[in-house]
Structures are given as structure tokens and as C-alpha cells.
Design a protein around this motif. Structure first.
Motif, PDB file in Angstrom:
ATOM      1  N   THR A   8     -21.660 134.913  22.243  1.00  0.00           N
ATOM      2  CA  THR A   8     -20.651 134.891  21.181  1.00  0.00           C
ATOM      3  C   THR A   8     -19.554 135.918  21.467  1.00  0.00           C
ATOM      4  O   THR A   8     -18.369 135.645  21.279  1.00  0.00           O
ATOM      5  CB  THR A   8     -21.317 135.186  19.826  1.00  0.00           C
ATOM      6  OG1 THR A   8     -22.252 134.143  19.558  1.00  0.00           O
ATOM      7  CG2 THR A   8     -20.306 135.253  18.707  1.00  0.00           C
ATOM      8  N   GLN A  31     -20.286 129.966  15.016  1.00  0.00           N
ATOM      9  CA  GLN A  31     -21.735 129.764  14.979  1.00  0.00           C
ATOM     10  C   GLN A  31     -22.221 129.577  13.537  1.00  0.00           C
ATOM     11  O   GLN A  31     -23.098 128.780  13.274  1.00  0.00           O
ATOM     12  CB  GLN A  31     -22.407 130.989  15.612  1.00  0.00           C
ATOM     13  CG  GLN A  31     -23.873 130.820  15.903  1.00  0.00           C
ATOM     14  CD  GLN A  31     -24.423 131.972  16.761  1.00  0.00           C
ATOM     15  OE1 GLN A  31     -23.731 132.936  17.051  1.00  0.00           O
ATOM     16  NE2 GLN A  31     -25.666 131.854  17.165  1.00  0.00           N
ATOM     17  N   ASP A  35     -19.201 127.572  19.437  1.00  0.00           N
ATOM     18  CA  ASP A  35     -20.362 128.461  19.433  1.00  0.00           C
ATOM     19  C   ASP A  35     -21.545 127.758  18.762  1.00  0.00           C
ATOM     20  O   ASP A  35     -21.597 127.656  17.540  1.00  0.00           O
ATOM     21  CB  ASP A  35     -20.001 129.751  18.698  1.00  0.00           C
ATOM     22  CG  ASP A  35     -20.940 130.892  19.051  1.00  0.00           C
ATOM     23  OD1 ASP A  35     -22.031 130.609  19.596  1.00  0.00           O
ATOM     24  OD2 ASP A  35     -20.581 132.055  18.793  1.00  0.00           O
TER      25      ASP A  35
HETATM   26 MG    MG Z   1     -24.075 133.995  19.154  1.00  0.00          MG
END
Ligand code: MG
Ligand code: ATP
Lengths: 222, 327
Positions: free
Chosen positions: B47, B88, B166
Motif C-alpha cells: 500500500t 483498500q 489496492d
Molecule cells: Mg495494504
């Protein structure tokens, strides 16, 4: 039963006086509300941006909030520029409104899910756009909870201003006490409650209008 | 010559009050129109890498270039509006309808309203949501998988040449995930974005990646095509990551196009083919079609064009290569 009818009779017989008191009461409450909202929402937003001041500002609001109202009213009267009457009363009530308003704005803005803000940033929203398009709209439910507390509180506390020269519903209650008249006390209390409930109801409608339906389900969870 | 659209040079990130770098001197580049997948265990810095590309995180040292331009020279809000980002945590705006969520960036870019409305409908259809049914809904009225689709649609909205994704299909069950992957690969055939894709699932990495970057503890462990990583894991970490069933992974996940012989190399072979599969279908589909048609070769199609061929012998050769150095 007898009490109700005698209270009603009192209200009918004194309707012009009660109307005058109610008008004064309402105008004081609305004045205070307008100034408080402008001032304290702004302060709440500022401390949520400049976090390092948040604790001291909220701490100050808490301290001011616990000062007995009658002493704050009295204190302002001794200040020459304020004196007896509307100015002192309004200022004192604005100060009491600080705690619920500043705190709820701060909490509301801070309660926004950090990942939503992050997503906004990631899409290219500027800090101002994040404030106006994400943080403020998402804070409304919490802010409105604070506003409604403040409205009910101001309406009730305004009665005390009768001691510094406001001719409002507090006077009815005060005279009722000195004369030992239950009808007067009850009539005053009832009208104050009705005003509080009505303002709270209006705020509820406003809240519904302002708050996105996407957030409304959350308050239904409680 | 393929153009390197995104380049990271010796990128390092040490977060404040930490000692160990979250990302440690990583260098790689991504070619235009490719999907580059970052894969590795939780906390390895995937990330953080994505967020340095769109400047949500600033590197401690090193440089990032997009289209030859150092990202530090671009205004960060400007930059982010040009890069699609699927976060994410999904991060849909709960107070906005699906329509408004998807239209967010086009609205920032001041597209005319009519164009935005049209684009939103188009995008919702692309990600498999019924516009009539879902456009006016709020995020809380959607399932996790539907929210992820909206997240992908939102990132695609302004048609950015670059996408950062993500774990975009992380919140759904394996079946839906498989379908979303297939749909996305099909979409990518048309839109040809340059994509940085993060996952901790090696299967997803092999399936989605034109190129794979394997990471561990902030370090780049191996980079290469899925075939290269499968056939030549550089160390035990990568070997464990891909597991013992490399041959099966090859059949199951690798796209037919990655093993094919391009039509430019042997034009004659393509003329002999009488059965075909899509370039993005897994290699096992080639076997299936060969068996059904009693042929030992399939043609590989991209749209209507035959772009290559894949034979029984090719597949066997690759599996041998992959399994050859297994203990
Ligand atoms: Mg991550
Ligand atoms: N803002 C931050 N401040 C401090 N440390 C951070 C921050 N963001 C990430 N880290 C640390 O950096 C490391 C890499 O984090 P990162 O989020 O990039 O991992 P990841 O590979 O995406 O993991 P996952 O698969 O769990 O999402 C982790 O050790 C994490 O704790």
C-alpha cells in the motif's frame, strides 16, 4: 382536573401579558441561537482543523458551562457596557451554548471515518473540498444532536434572565413563586416547554432536510 | 519499443517514529498498458508503494517519474485527479449516492453534467451494476462486493491513463472474486490502462499480472512475468509463496497469451488452427478446447484477430520447465 382548568382559565384571562412574555422569550432565544450557531460552529470547525487548541477550548467551554447561570447573569449586569437587560442575558446564554455546540461540531467532524477522507484525498479533493464536501456533511447528525440540546437548554435558561430585567416567561414563574400561585407557575412552565418542544421539532425537520439519507440509517440504529 | 510509463528509482520510505523502512530502496518500472502486480504478505509495504505514486505518502528518498516527469513537480491534487485510485478500505462517501460517488472526479474536473450522467451509467454497466437500480442508492444499501465495484467505477470515472488498485477484489468470496477478475481483464483488453495492482494472493497476482513484483519486509524480492516467477523463484520465500502446485497454477491461472507463440513468429501455424480461445483465458481452457476438438493446437484470439498459437507440446514444455527444478 381542577388544576388544568384553572391554569387554562389563567392563560385565557392573561393572554395579552402571556403573549408579550412569549414574544420576548422567543426573540431572546432566537437571537441567542443565531449568534451561537454562527460563532460556535465556526469555533468548532477551527479547533477541528487546529487540533492542538481543541482540548483547551473544549475545557474552557466545560468550565463556563458549570458556572451557575444566575451568577453569570448577575456578573454581566455589573459590566457597564452590558448592564441590565437583553445584552447581558443574550451574552450569558451564548456562553452556555458554547459547550454543546463547540463540542458537537468538533466531535462530528472528528467522527468522520478517516478512510473516507483518505479516499477523498486520493481522488484529488483539496483540503477545503474535503471539509465542505465530506467532513461537514458527514458531521451533521452529531452536530444536530448538539444543536437540539442547546436549543432546549437556552429556552429553559432564558427564564432566569427575568432577574436581570427581561420581561419573559420567567417573570410569570417568578411572580407565581412570590405570590404562591400554582396557576402562574404552571402556566409559565407549560408555555416554556411548548416553545422548547416546538423549536426542537423545527430543528428535527431541519436536520432531516440537511442530513443525507445515506447517513440517516445510522441514527436509526440507536 | 515499449514505453516505461511509471518509474520508481531507489524509493525508500521510513515512517516517522519507526526504525525499519516500510519500503526499502525499491527500483522498478511499469510499461504503458501493463498490469503490474505487487504481491507479498501483510505489512510488506504494498500500500505504501501505491500511495507514494499518487503522493498520499511522500518518499523519504528516491524519485518517482510518471511519463518522464518527476511527480514532485506536479501539484498533488492535480496529479491525483489524473490517477484512478481504488483504496483498500473502499472509502465510498456514505452521504452521497452511488451516482454521485462515481461522478466525483468528473465533477471535480468540471465536466458538463450531461456528460457525467452518461459516463456514470456507462461505468455502472461496465462494472456489472444495473444503473437503473443502483444509481440512486446509498453505499449502506450495497453489499461488500457491490461497494467494491463502485470503488472501481469511481476510479475509472475520468478515464485516467493510470490506475492504482489496492486489493480491489478483497472483500468478496472467491467465486465472485474470480468473476470480477475475469471481467476486469476483459475490460483491460479494451481500455489498456497502466495499472498498479496490489494483492496478497499469489493466485490473483499470477492471473492479473503482466508483470509481478514480489515483496517481503519492504524489500523487492523478485520481479518478472508470471511465467518467470513461476519457473524461476529466486529463493525459498518466493518458492513458499507460490507453493508446490506450480504446474497447476500455470494451467489454472496463466493467461493463454503469456505462453503462446506469436503469429508474427510463425504465421503458417495460425492458418492451420480450427479452434480458438481468447487471449486472456487461462491455459487450461486451451487444453479443454484441444481435447474437445481432437486437435493439438489452438489459435489465440484477441477480439476477432488471431494473435498467436498454443500447442500441446508448448504447454508440456512449459510445465517441464516450471517443475524441472523442484526438489
Ligand atoms: Mg495494504
Ligand atoms: N502512516 C503510517 N505510519 C506509520 N507506519 C505505517 C504507516 N502506514 C504504514 N505503516 C507501516 O508500514 C508497513 C507497510 O505498510 P503497508 O500498509 O504498506 O503494508 P501492506 O503491504 O499494504 O499490508 P496489507 O496487505 O496488510 O495491506 C507496515 O509495517 C505498517 O505498519
Amino acid at each position: 382536573m381542577e388544576v388544568i382548568s384553572s391554569v387554562l382559565k389563567f392563560i385565557v384571562n392573561n393572554s395579552s401579558r402571556i403573549m408579550e412574555y412569549t414574544g420576548n422569550h422567543l426573540s431572546l432565544v432566537l437571537t441567542v441561537l443565531v449568534f451561537s450557531l454562527i460563532l460556535w460552529i465556526w469555533v468548532g470547525l477551527l479547533i477541528s482543523k487546529y487540533d492542538r487548541f481543541a482540548n483547551s477550548v473544549i475545557g474552557l467551554a466545560n468550565i463556563l458551562f458549570v458556572i451557575p447561570s444566575i451568577s453569570l447573569f448577575g456578573l454581566f449586569v455589573t459590566i457597564p457596557q452590558l448592564g441590565l437587560g437583553r445584552k447581558s442575558a443574550a451574552l450569558a446564554l451564548i456562553i452556555y451554548a458554547m459547550m454543546p455546540l463547540v463540542r458537537s461540531v468538533y466531535r462530528g467532524v472528528k467522527s468522520v471515518d478517516p478512510w473516507v477522507i483518505d479516499a477523498g484525498k486520493g481522488m484529488g479533493l483539496s483540503p477545503a473540498q474535503i471539509l465542505y464536501q465530506i467532513q461537514i456533511p458527514m458531521a451533521w447528525p452529531v452536530v444536530f444532536a448538539g444543536i437540539r440540546v442547546a436549543v432546549v437548554m437556552i429556552t429553559g435558561m432564558a427564564t432566569v434572565a427575568t432577574f436581570i430585567g427581561e420581561r419573559n416567561l420567567g417573570r410569570l414563574i417568578h411572580h407565581g413563586i412570590t405570590r404562591g400561585s400554582a396557576e402562574m407557575i404552571i402556566a409559565g412552565a407549560v408555555v416554556v416547554s411548548v416553545i422548547a418542544l416546538m423549536l426542537d421539532y423545527i430543528m428535527g425537520l431541519l436536520e432531516k432536510k440537511v442530513t443525507s439519507p445515506g447517513l440517516r440509517h445510522r441514527s436509526e440504529d440507536y | 519499443m515499449l514505453e516505461k510509463l511509471i518509474q520508481l528509482h531507489q524509493i525508500k520510505k521510513v515512517f516517522p517514529n519507526t526504525n525499519i523502512p516500510a519500503v526499502d530502496e525499491i527500483t522498478f518500472s511499469i510499461e504503458k498498458g501493463n498490469i503490474c502486480v505487487f504481491v507479498g504478505p501483510s505489512g510488506c509495504g504494498k500500500t505504501t508503494i501505491l500511495r507514494m505514486i499518487n503522493r498520499l505518502v511522500e518518499p523519504t528518498s528516491g524519485n518517482i517519474f510518471i511519463d518522464g516527469e518527476n511527480v514532485l513537480n506536479v501539484d498533488s491534487d492535480e496529479l491525483r485527479r489524473r490517477i484512478g485510485y481504488v483504496i483498500q478500505q473502499i472509502g465510498l462517501l456514505p452521504h452521497r449516492t452511488i451516482e454521485q460517488n462515481v461522478g466525483l472526479v468528473p465533477r471535480l474536473l468540471k465536466w458538463p453534467e450531461a456528460k457525467i450522467t452518461q459516463r456514470v451509467v456507462e461505468l455502472l454497466e461496465i462494472v456489472g451494476l444495473d444503473p437503473a437500480e443502483s444509481a440512486k442508492k446509498y453505499p449502506y444499501q450495497l453489499s461488500g462486493g457491490q461497494m467494491q465495484r463502485v470503488g472501481v467505477a469511481r476510479a475509472l470515472a475520468a478515464d485516467p491513463p493510470i490506475m492504482l488498485m489496492d486489493e480491489p477484489f478483497g472483500a468478496v468470496d472467491p467465486i465472485v472474486r474470480g468473476r470480477l477478475q475475469d471481467e476486469f481483464l476483459r475490460l483491460q483488453q479494451e481500455v489498456k490502462k497502466t495499472i498498479c495492482f496490489v494483492t496478497h494472493d499469489i493466485n490473483e497476482a499470477i492471473k492479473m499480472g503482466d508483470y509481478i513484483v514480489v515483496m517481503n519486509g519492504g524489500k523487492l524480492v523478485q520481479q518478472g512475468t508470471p511465467m518467470e516467477v513461476l519457473s524461476n523463484p529466486v529463493n525459498h520465500f518466493v518458492k513458499d509463496l507460490i507453493g508446490d502446485d506450480r504446474g497447476v497454477k500455470l494451467l489454472d491461472l496463466t493467461r493463454a497469451e503469456s505462453l503462446m507463440t506469436a503469429v508474427t513468429e510463425s504465421p503458417a501455424a495460425a492458418n492451420d488452427c480450427f479452434c480458438f480461445i481468447d487471449a486472456i483465458q487461462p491455459v487450461k481452457m486451451a487444453l479443454e478446447v484441444m481435447m474437445k476438438n481432437d486437435s493439438d493446437m489452438v489459435g489465440i484470439r484477441r477480439g476477432k484477430n488471431v494473435v498467436g498459437t498454443l500447442s500441446w507440446a508448448d504447454i508440456k514444455k512449459h510445465i517441464h520447465k516450471i517443475s524441472g527444478d523442484q526438489e
